[in-house]
Design an enzyme around this catalytic site. Structure first.
Site, PDB file in Angstrom:
ATOM      1  N   CYS A   1      43.057 -45.205  57.774  1.00 54.96           N
ATOM      2  CA  CYS A   1      42.759 -44.972  56.355  1.00 54.96           C
ATOM      3  C   CYS A   1      44.012 -45.157  55.495  1.00 54.96           C
ATOM      4  O   CYS A   1      43.918 -45.636  54.363  1.00 54.96           O
ATOM      5  CB  CYS A   1      42.211 -43.557  56.150  1.00 54.96           C
ATOM      6  SG  CYS A   1      40.474 -43.334  56.578  1.00 54.96           S
TER       7      CYS A   1
ATOM      8  N   CYS B   1      33.131 -45.649  61.295  1.00 57.52           N
ATOM      9  CA  CYS B   1      33.353 -44.217  61.076  1.00 57.52           C
ATOM     10  C   CYS B   1      32.171 -43.551  60.383  1.00 57.52           C
ATOM     11  O   CYS B   1      32.324 -42.482  59.788  1.00 57.52           O
ATOM     12  CB  CYS B   1      34.625 -44.019  60.248  1.00 57.52           C
ATOM     13  SG  CYS B   1      36.070 -44.787  60.994  1.00 57.52           S
TER      14      CYS B   1
ATOM     15  N   CYS C   1      39.171 -39.269  53.508  1.00 56.89           N
ATOM     16  CA  CYS C   1      39.957 -40.421  53.926  1.00 56.89           C
ATOM     17  C   CYS C   1      41.397 -40.373  53.438  1.00 56.89           C
ATOM     18  O   CYS C   1      42.189 -41.245  53.758  1.00 56.89           O
ATOM     19  CB  CYS C   1      39.294 -41.706  53.457  1.00 56.89           C
ATOM     20  SG  CYS C   1      38.959 -41.746  51.705  1.00 56.89           S
TER      21      CYS C   1
END
Ligand code: SF4
Length: 258
Positions: free
Chosen positions: A133, A216, A239
């Site tokens: 991320c 994810c 994130c």
């Protein structure tokens, strides 16, 4: 582009940016006011300076985009094009942009050098989702936001326990973040979809109430937190692009009206 960014960095570095006092003042100023009314005032009177919105083009994103488009179709819309999205999300983004007539949608992509150096196999999400991320979302967004004084987010308090105390205005890294849907519940979201006959993300009906990158995001079972399918199995709920610092106690920001 580099010249524009350099000027923006210089402006931000030499002028005061928004402070926590600004967020508290705005929360009080708009206490009890309707969402559309707040957006209209803020956008038409340019109260927040240079503003962009960040959109995932997920299941409920179109509600905020539709509200914004009622007042300013040219507002910059930042989309984190991580390279890991469902093809359905990319197709939905295309349809939404066309339907709402949005004229400034920007795809933010990771730096190729970062991918080569830190995620050459493209599998970093499987062993280090925070690192993935950071490369694919946090860093590209930080670069893009340099040009802006404030961003509008579609987060809502009901989405998860970690967002339960979400105020309408908060400060993050010296920049205002506006959460116009902070106090919207699922019923109100559904009513807005119905009122304006807005199209649904094609994966929602398949059991995805919250949609991020494909590796994810998993199906959510009935009764689970709507975001339970995000990074399932990991101790990770966000994130990394939401780290506001505005204090909530005693400023009225915990009032449901916010
Ligand atoms: S959500 Fe997953 S695939 Fe997307 S950037 Fe984060 S870790 Fe990587």
């Amino acid at each position: 582009m580099a010249e524009i960014r350099a000027r923006a960095v210089d402006r931000i570095n030499t002028q005061p940016r928004h402070t926590e006092a600004d967020a508290i003042r705005l929360n009080h100023m708009f206490r009890g006011r309707d969402t559309a009314e707040i957006l209209e005032v803020v956008l038409k009177e340019q109260m927040l300076g240079e503003v962009a919105t960040v959109s995932s083009f997920g299941t409920e994103a179109i509600v905020l985009l539709h509200l914004i488009a009622r007042f300013d179709r040219s507002l910059p819309v930042l989309f984190l094009d991580t390279g890991k999205h469902f093809p359905e999300t990319l197709a939905y983004r295309h349809d939404v942009v066309s339907l709402l007539g949005l004229t400034d949608v920007r795809s933010l992509q990771p730096e190729p050098a970062d991918i080569v150096a830190q995620d050459e196999t493209g599998l970093r999400w499987s062993y280090d989702p925070d690192g993935c991320c950071a490369i694919r979302k946090v860093k590209p967004l930080e670069h893009a936001l340099v040009e802006f004084d404030a961003q509008i987010s579609g987060r809502k308090a009901f989405q998860s326990a970690t967002r339960a105390a979400l105020p309408r205005f908060e400060v993050e890294a010296g920049r205002l973040k506006m959460n116009p849907l902070a106090d919207w519940g699922k019923d109100r979201i559904e009513a807005y979809f119905a009122e304006f006959a807005l199209p649904r993300h094609p994966l929602e009906v398949q059991g995805y109430p919250s949609i991020g990158c494909a590796p994810c995001t998993s199906i959510v079972k009935p009764g689970e937190d709507p975001r339970a399918g995000r990074w399932r199995g990991w101790d990770k709920t966000e994130c990394g692009i939401h780290n506001a610092t505005t204090p909530l106690p005693d400023n009225g920001a915990n009032d449901p009206a916010f």
